[in-house]
Design a protein around this motif. Sequence first.
Motif, PDB file in Angstrom:
ATOM      1  N   HIS A 149       0.837  -1.209   0.000  1.00 30.95           N
ATOM      2  CA  HIS A 149       0.000   0.000   0.000  1.00 30.95           C
ATOM      3  C   HIS A 149       0.872   1.259   0.000  1.00 30.95           C
ATOM      4  CE1 HIS A 149      -2.810  -3.005   1.934  1.00 30.95           C
ATOM      5  NE2 HIS A 149      -3.443  -2.634   0.842  1.00 30.95           N
TER       6      HIS A 149
ATOM      7  N   ARG B 101      -8.396  -1.157   0.480  1.00 28.65           N
ATOM      8  CA  ARG B 101      -7.443  -0.152   0.995  1.00 28.65           C
ATOM      9  C   ARG B 101      -6.737   0.558  -0.159  1.00 28.65           C
ATOM     10  NH1 ARG B 101      -4.433  -4.276   4.748  1.00 28.65           N
ATOM     11  NH2 ARG B 101      -5.270  -5.582   3.084  1.00 28.65           N
TER      12      ARG B 101
ATOM     13  N   TYR C 281     -10.490   3.555   6.769  1.00 29.96           N
ATOM     14  CA  TYR C 281      -9.528   2.456   6.644  1.00 29.96           C
ATOM     15  C   TYR C 281      -9.912   1.263   7.502  1.00 29.96           C
ATOM     16  CZ  TYR C 281      -7.187   5.349   3.378  1.00 29.96           C
ATOM     17  OH  TYR C 281      -6.941   6.105   2.255  1.00 29.96           O
TER      18      TYR C 281
ATOM     19  N   TRP D 292     -10.050  -2.183   5.544  1.00 29.86           N
ATOM     20  CA  TRP D 292      -9.260  -3.294   6.099  1.00 29.86           C
ATOM     21  C   TRP D 292     -10.168  -4.483   6.435  1.00 29.86           C
ATOM     22  CZ3 TRP D 292      -9.734  -5.049  11.229  1.00 29.86           C
ATOM     23  CH2 TRP D 292      -8.772  -5.980  11.635  1.00 29.86           C
TER      24      TRP D 292
END
Length: 419
Positions: A25, A83, A314, A318
Motif C-alpha cells: 500500500h 485499501r 480504513y 481493512w
Amino acid sequence: MGSAPRLGLDILGDTLDWPFFEDRHRRFALELTTWADATLAGLPHADVDAACRARVAALGEGGFLRAAVPETYGGLNPTLDVRTLCLAREILGSRDGLTDFAFAMQGLGSGAITIAGSETLKARILPGVCEGVRIAAFALSEKEAGSDVAAMATTASPDGDTHVRIDGEKSWISNGGIADHYVVFARTGEAPGARGLSAFLVEADTPGLSITERIEVIAPHPLATLRFDGCRVPLENRIGGPGDGFKIAMATLDIFRSTVGAAALGFARRALHETLAHANGRKLFGGTLGDLQLSQAAIADSAAEVDAAALLVYRAAWTKDRGAPRVTREAALAKLVATENAQRVIDRAVQIHGGLGVTRGVKVEELYREIRALRIYEGASEVQKVVIARDLLKTHAAGARAGQVAAQPDRITRSPFND
Ligand code: COS
C-alpha cells in the motif's frame, strides 16, 4: 480550477504508518502521488467530457486503473483491495476531483462484473476498463427510485430464448454520455421488490439506448439521463443470476461506499492543508490569522474530523480486505462520517479564507462545490443512517436471542494492532 501543486505524501499525514497498511500500500501511495504531482496539472479542464476521457486514459496509461480490476484481467491484486482503492481516491481527491471521479467510475462501473460476472464477461470487459480504453458506468438510480432501489420501474423482459428487452429510464448516471458500457439494473420479476431485479451489461451503442438529457451539476462531471426503448441485450450479458440484481448492487456499494468516504477524506485533507497555509500566511491584527484562538479552534475541529474519518474509512477497507463477507455497516459508517465531516472541514476552510474562499479558481471554493454530491450519491447520509441502525438492531436482537450480547474474546486475536 483543478490546480495540482506538488503535495507529495505529506498530505496523508501519518496515515500510512497505521497498522491497517502493508508495504504494497505504501509503495502504491508513493507511486500514485509522484505520478499525480507530475501529471494532473497538464490535463485539460475546459470541456468536461474531454477532461474526463483524458483522465481515464492517463490513469490507464499510468497503470493506476489496475487497482480497479482483479489480477487475472490485468489488475493489481487477486481481488479488489479496498485499501488500495481508498488510498487512490484519497490521493486523487486531495488534488483533483474530476480525476478522482474518473478513477472511481472505472471501479464502480465494472465492480458488479468483478463480483458476479461470468468469466466470459470479465475477460471481455475488464482488461479494457483497466487500460483506460473502455469507460464504465453504473446505472441504478431512477427519478422515482434513488434511495428506494427496490422501487425501480425499468424492466427487462424475455425476448426469445437468447435476449431480454430493456425498457425504462435511468437518471443521474455518472459517465452518462461518454461511457462505453452501462451496468444496468432492471426489474425481471422473479419476485416482488428487491428480489425481482437483475443486472445486465449494456454496450453504449446498443440500438434503443439513448441519452435524453445531460445534467449540469455544481461541480461539473459527465452526468446524464438514459432512455431504454426496447433495447435488446443478449442473456450472456446478464451479471449473476436472475433476481440477484439487488444483492449485486448492494455488494458493489459495500466496496465503493468506503471509497466515497476516502474521496471525501482527500477533499477534507486538502481543505485543512489550504487552511493551514492561509492561517500561517495571512497577516492581521499585528500577527497571523493562525495566532487567533478562534482560528485555532476551527483548525483543531477540522483536524479531529479528518482523523476520525480516516480511521473509519480504513477500518472499513481493512475489514473487507481481510475477508469479511459483508461490511455494510462499516462502509456506511465510513461514508456517513467522512462525507459529513468533510463538508464541515471545507466550510470552515472557506470561512477562514474570507472573500477568497468564495472566489472562483481558489481551491477551497472548488472543494466546497465538489463535496456536496458525496453526501448524496451511492446512498445519501440518511440511507447510511438507516443501514447502520438496522444492522445494529438486527445484530443486537440476534445476540439477545442467542444469549450472546457479551464480548466475543476471539475478536481480540483479529485486531490489526497485535501483529
Ligand atoms: N450485500 C448483500 N446483500 C444485501 C445487502 C448487501 N450489502 N444489503 C441488503 N442485502 C440483501 C438483504 O439481505 C435482503 O436479502 P433477503 O431478501 O434474502 O433477506 C435483500 O438484499 C433486501 O434487503 P433490504 O430488505 O435491506 O432492502 P431494502 O429495500 O429495505 O433496502 C436500502 C433499503 C435503503 C438499504 C437500499 O435500498 C439502499 O441502500 N438504498 C440506497 C441506494 C443507493 O445507494 N443509491 C445510489 C445509487 S449509486 S449513485
